[in-house]
Motif scaffolding. Structure first.
Motif, PDB file in Angstrom:
ATOM      1  N   GLU A  48       0.828  -1.205   0.000  1.00 28.66           N
ATOM      2  CA  GLU A  48       0.000   0.000   0.000  1.00 28.66           C
ATOM      3  C   GLU A  48       0.864   1.258   0.000  1.00 28.66           C
ATOM      4  O   GLU A  48       0.552   2.244  -0.682  1.00 28.66           O
ATOM      5  CB  GLU A  48      -0.923  -0.006   1.219  1.00 28.66           C
ATOM      6  N   ILE A  49       1.950   1.219   0.752  1.00 21.49           N
ATOM      7  CA  ILE A  49       2.850   2.378   0.789  1.00 21.49           C
ATOM      8  C   ILE A  49       3.438   2.642  -0.588  1.00 21.49           C
ATOM      9  O   ILE A  49       3.453   3.783  -1.064  1.00 21.49           O
ATOM     10  CB  ILE A  49       3.965   2.160   1.836  1.00 21.49           C
ATOM     11  N   VAL A  53       3.167   5.969  -2.911  1.00 23.40           N
ATOM     12  CA  VAL A  53       4.355   6.706  -3.350  1.00 23.40           C
ATOM     13  C   VAL A  53       4.427   6.759  -4.877  1.00 23.40           C
ATOM     14  O   VAL A  53       4.846   7.763  -5.453  1.00 23.40           O
ATOM     15  CB  VAL A  53       5.629   6.091  -2.747  1.00 23.40           C
ATOM     16  N   GLU A  54       4.014   5.702  -5.532  1.00 22.85           N
ATOM     17  CA  GLU A  54       3.974   5.726  -6.999  1.00 22.85           C
ATOM     18  C   GLU A  54       3.074   6.843  -7.509  1.00 22.85           C
ATOM     19  O   GLU A  54       3.421   7.575  -8.438  1.00 22.85           O
ATOM     20  CB  GLU A  54       3.502   4.371  -7.532  1.00 22.85           C
ATOM     21  N   MET A  55       1.901   6.992  -6.886  1.00 19.51           N
ATOM     22  CA  MET A  55       1.005   8.066  -7.286  1.00 19.51           C
ATOM     23  C   MET A  55       1.603   9.424  -6.921  1.00 19.51           C
ATOM     24  O   MET A  55       1.499  10.390  -7.696  1.00 19.51           O
ATOM     25  CB  MET A  55      -0.361   7.898  -6.623  1.00 19.51           C
ATOM     26  N   ALA A  56       2.235   9.493  -5.757  1.00 21.26           N
ATOM     27  CA  ALA A  56       2.870  10.740  -5.358  1.00 21.26           C
ATOM     28  C   ALA A  56       3.933  11.157  -6.367  1.00 21.26           C
ATOM     29  O   ALA A  56       4.059  12.341  -6.709  1.00 21.26           O
ATOM     30  CB  ALA A  56       3.486  10.587  -3.962  1.00 21.26           C
ATOM     31  N   ALA A  57       4.697  10.184  -6.862  1.00 26.03           N
ATOM     32  CA  ALA A  57       5.725  10.486  -7.858  1.00 26.03           C
ATOM     33  C   ALA A  57       5.105  11.000  -9.149  1.00 26.03           C
ATOM     34  O   ALA A  57       5.635  11.921  -9.796  1.00 26.03           O
ATOM     35  CB  ALA A  57       6.571   9.242  -8.124  1.00 26.03           C
ATOM     36  N   GLU A  58       3.962  10.432  -9.539  1.00 26.60           N
ATOM     37  CA  GLU A  58       3.271  10.926 -10.731  1.00 26.60           C
ATOM     38  C   GLU A  58       2.829  12.374 -10.553  1.00 26.60           C
ATOM     39  O   GLU A  58       2.751  13.137 -11.525  1.00 26.60           O
ATOM     40  CB  GLU A  58       2.056  10.049 -11.039  1.00 26.60           C
ATOM     41  N   GLY A 278      -7.170   2.191   0.977  1.00 24.79           N
ATOM     42  CA  GLY A 278      -8.280   1.617   0.234  1.00 24.79           C
ATOM     43  C   GLY A 278      -8.572   2.310  -1.081  1.00 24.79           C
ATOM     44  O   GLY A 278      -9.401   1.831  -1.866  1.00 24.79           O
ATOM     45  N   LEU A 279      -7.900   3.427  -1.337  1.00 13.74           N
ATOM     46  CA  LEU A 279      -8.105   4.147  -2.596  1.00 13.74           C
ATOM     47  C   LEU A 279      -7.083   3.686  -3.631  1.00 13.74           C
ATOM     48  O   LEU A 279      -5.932   3.397  -3.300  1.00 13.74           O
ATOM     49  CB  LEU A 279      -7.969   5.653  -2.375  1.00 13.74           C
ATOM     50  N   LEU A 284      -7.429   7.609  -5.813  1.00 15.05           N
ATOM     51  CA  LEU A 284      -6.231   7.935  -5.038  1.00 15.05           C
ATOM     52  C   LEU A 284      -5.616   9.241  -5.534  1.00 15.05           C
ATOM     53  O   LEU A 284      -5.246  10.104  -4.728  1.00 15.05           O
ATOM     54  CB  LEU A 284      -5.220   6.790  -5.145  1.00 15.05           C
ATOM     55  N   ARG A 285      -5.533   9.390  -6.834  1.00 17.61           N
ATOM     56  CA  ARG A 285      -4.985  10.627  -7.398  1.00 17.61           C
ATOM     57  C   ARG A 285      -5.809  11.842  -6.957  1.00 17.61           C
ATOM     58  O   ARG A 285      -5.255  12.861  -6.531  1.00 17.61           O
ATOM     59  CB  ARG A 285      -4.956  10.547  -8.925  1.00 17.61           C
TER      60      ARG A 285
END
Length: 319
Positions: A48-49, A53-58, A278-279, A284-285
């Motif tokens: 989940e982390i 973080v992958e979305m945060a990087a995007e 859960g998103l 999530l984005r």
């Protein structure tokens, strides 16, 4: 891609708390009787982390700091750091630790891609260290710092919380460390949150106290971080002053914080939290974009008589 909040601050830095647990009981962080620990299932899984973080990087996050509690007490911390370091767009992975377990894990962390380490150390006196940490062994920390140096996680930053009546008499000794050692000694003003809010007025020293005690320190240009930088003439290291009370740095704050159970905090000293667990995907984005846009202009008043509105102890936020 980069993301800016409504005050045009570019948000590039995410602090990730991977556990609320710690092997010390620092008096300004945890109550003496301990805390009600989160159940294992309530803590974000590593998968989940990395998804967050992958979305945060995007969205433009480039630097990730892994924190706790104490991150090294959670099994597999170096492996998680390696997974984060491999995410496209993440340029730097660093860690903040109390150093107790660093000697054993320094090599694994470096091999995983952790570039630098911050070690919390509020006194150089072994008895005082045992008192402030609830029984900690300073020798383990010093060996951990040396192990990090040996594997090349440099420059090492040492975080020292200024506490009047406890360690202010050690300010010159701490600064003297930087004369021969290429470390950055960072003095951080005590923040009135959690148990730290119960300290008396005299405990809250402004960062200026360091300059008053060691007038030989000369200012250096900033490096983009929150610390104001100084150096003794000819010294190998430098001194940083982090002043969230006397000289807040909200106008240049570029960070978000992910709590151990998956809430995104736009501001350390705000109770505002956006649940992410859960998103996935577009949801999530959207939640993360909303968190960035919701980042306040500045935190409320912070001093001996105005406590943080964080609504948590520091061990579940990670600083």
């Amino acid at each position: 891609m980069s993301m800016r909040d409504k005050f045009d601050r570019e948000i590039t830095y995410l602090r990730v708390s991977i556990t609320d647990r710690c092997n010390l009981r620092c008096r300004y962080c945890m109550p003496e009787e301990g805390v009600c620990k989160l159940a294992h299932q309530d803590i974000l899984r590593y998968e989940e982390i990395t998804e967050i973080v992958e979305m945060a990087a995007e969205l433009g996050i480039r630097k990730v700091r892994v924190t706790g509690g104490e991150p090294l007490v959670r099994l597999g911390c170096p492996e998680l750091c390696g997974q984060i370091a491999a995410i496209p767009g993440i340029e730097e992975v660093v860690i903040t630790t109390n150093g107790v377990l660093l000697e054993q894990q320094a090599r694994a962390l470096k091999d995983a891609g952790v570039r630098r380490v911050n070690v919390s150390l509020d006194t150089m006196d072994s008895d005082k260290y045992k008192t402030i940490t609830g029984g900690g062994d300073i020798q383990k920390v010093l060996r951990g710092i040396e192990a990090a140096r040996q594997v090349g996680m440099t420059p090492i930053k040492i975080n020292t919380v200024l506490i009047g009546g406890f360690n202010d008499n050690e300010i010159p000794d701490f600064v003297e460390m930087t004369r021969e050692q290429p470390v950055e000694l960072r003095f951080i003003e005590l923040m009135p949150m959690g148990p730290g809010a119960e300290f008396g007025d005299s405990a809250y020293l402004p960062g200026q106290t360091v300059l008053d005690r060691v007038p030989e320190l000369k200012p250096l240009p900033g490096d983009g971080g929150v610390a104001r930088l100084y150096q003794l003439p000819g010294a190998a290291g430098r001194v940083g002053l982090i002043s969230p009370l006397s000289r807040h740095f909200c106008g240049s704050c570029n960070r978000l914080r992910l709590t151990a159970e998956g809430a995104l905090k736009p501001c350390l000293h705000s109770s505002q939290e956006i649940p992410l667990r859960g998103l996935h995907g577009a949801a999530l984005r959207e939640a993360m974009e909303n968190a960035i846009w919701a980042k306040p202009k500045m935190h409320g008043a912070l001093d001996a008589h105005h406590s943080s509105e964080a609504g948590r102890n520091m061990n579940t936020i990670g600083g």
